[in-house]
Design a protein around this motif. Structure first.
Motif, mmCIF file in Angstrom:
data_model
loop_
_atom_site.group_PDB
_atom_site.id
_atom_site.type_symbol
_atom_site.label_atom_id
_atom_site.label_comp_id
_atom_site.label_asym_id
_atom_site.label_seq_id
_atom_site.Cartn_x
_atom_site.Cartn_y
_atom_site.Cartn_z
ATOM 1 N N LEU A 154 -47.892 29.069 56.254
ATOM 2 C CA LEU A 154 -47.389 29.136 54.868
ATOM 3 C C LEU A 154 -48.497 30.060 54.026
ATOM 4 O O LEU A 154 -49.734 30.154 54.107
ATOM 5 N N GLY A 155 -48.027 30.743 53.245
ATOM 6 C CA GLY A 155 -48.891 31.829 52.237
ATOM 7 C C GLY A 155 -48.166 31.964 50.985
ATOM 8 O O GLY A 155 -47.182 30.985 50.592
ATOM 9 N N ASP A 156 -48.300 33.000 50.241
ATOM 10 C CA ASP A 156 -47.889 32.810 48.925
ATOM 11 C C ASP A 156 -46.322 33.160 48.504
ATOM 12 O O ASP A 156 -45.672 32.541 47.818
ATOM 13 N N LEU A 157 -45.603 33.350 49.606
ATOM 14 C CA LEU A 157 -44.145 33.562 49.621
ATOM 15 C C LEU A 157 -43.385 32.108 49.682
ATOM 16 O O LEU A 157 -42.859 31.820 48.897
ATOM 17 N N VAL A 196 -53.315 27.966 56.827
ATOM 18 C CA VAL A 196 -52.572 28.731 55.845
ATOM 19 C C VAL A 196 -53.144 30.318 55.414
ATOM 20 O O VAL A 196 -54.201 30.546 56.247
ATOM 21 N N ARG A 197 -52.420 30.978 55.149
ATOM 22 C CA ARG A 197 -52.881 32.546 54.802
ATOM 23 C C ARG A 197 -52.523 32.901 53.206
ATOM 24 O O ARG A 197 -52.082 32.212 52.796
ATOM 25 N N ASP A 198 -52.844 34.009 53.069
ATOM 26 C CA ASP A 198 -52.907 34.635 51.554
ATOM 27 C C ASP A 198 -53.567 33.777 50.721
ATOM 28 O O ASP A 198 -52.980 33.727 49.531
ATOM 29 N N VAL A 199 -54.922 33.307 51.104
ATOM 30 C CA VAL A 199 -55.262 32.329 50.126
ATOM 31 C C VAL A 199 -55.976 33.170 48.973
ATOM 32 O O VAL A 199 -55.893 32.455 47.804
HETATM 33 MG MG LIG Z 1 -47.516 36.018 53.342
#
Ligand SMILES: [Mg+2]
Ligand SMILES: O=C([O-])CC(=O)C(=O)O
Length: 229
Positions: free
Chosen positions: A96-99, A118-121
């Motif tokens: 899961l990221g910002d999208l 998680v990514r896009d922290v």
């Molecule tokens: Mg992303």
């Protein structure tokens, strides 16, 4: 036999006024008030500082390395919900990221608890969308395998049912069973009032040894005081 995968549509939610109170109390007080139940493993850490939320759980069971079912879960989210995700075997992939967070927020989700990565922290912090996760990982995932939404899942060692109350802050994540949420809030309020008086006494310099009457216990346990010669 093939496993049956389901997306359960449910209206089971904790009343908003109870959630507001649980969020005010915070995760540690709620855990104590619930008889020290519900503490999700401290391996699940917040990616941000200062967030304090309580919401009803929308639960998601995903195949490791696959976030298809989070996309399916988005549609089941109602305003104020917390999305709680696990994988069917351990995985730290960044699922899961910002999208996805943007999509969840558009449905009214107030945060995510992820027994995975998680990514896009940086973007998530910028958005102010709180996430508690086992890992931060660049590793991407696919959308290919079936799973389930709104079934009982295990996250950080705790069984979480859809509609349970999730309370999360800088201390970590706590789950309260749906049917106990109102009683736990009442107990948490009593506890907080009690802590306020203790805090005032401690601030005045009173010792915990005296306030909690611990001196006899120390003696009973064989702890002796000795003066250095
Ligand atoms: Mg992303
Ligand atoms: O797209 C994905 O698979 C996960 C992600 O990075 C996002 O939600 O932004």
């Amino acid at each position: 036999m093939t496993a049956r995968h389901v997306v359960v549509r449910t209206s089971k939610r904790v009343p908003v006024e109870v959630l507001t109170g649980l969020a005010e109390a915070g995760a540690s007080a709620v855990h104590e008030a619930d008889g020290r139940r519900g503490a999700v493993s401290p391996d699940l850490r917040p990616i941000q500082a200062g967030a304090r939320i309580a919401g009803s759980a929308v639960t998601v069971s995903c195949h490791p390395g696959d976030n298809l079912m989070i996309h399916a879960a988005v549609e089941q989210v109602r305003p104020g919900d917390v999305v709680v995700v696990t994988t069917t075997s351990p995985s730290t992939d960044g699922m899961l990221g910002d999208l996805l967070a943007t999509s969840l927020r558009a449905r009214g989700a107030i945060g995510v608890v992820l027994d995975a990565g998680v990514r896009d922290v940086a973007e998530l912090r910028e958005m102010g969308f709180p996430v508690w996760s086992r890992a931060v990982s660049t590793q991407g995932t696919v959308k290919a395998s079936p799973g389930s939404v709104n079934i009982p899942i295990v996250v950080g060692g705790q069984v979480i049912h859809p509609g349970d109350a999730i309370v999360a802050d800088d201390d970590g994540v706590v789950v309260v069973a749906h049917e106990r949420a109102t009683d736990v809030l009442e107990a948490a309020r009593d506890r907080i009032a009690n802590e306020a008086s203790k805090r005032a006494r401690l601030a005045d310099g009173e010792l915990g040894l005296d306030m909690y009457r611990l001196r006899p216990l120390l003696a009973e346990l064989g702890v002796v005081y000795v003066d250095e010669p």
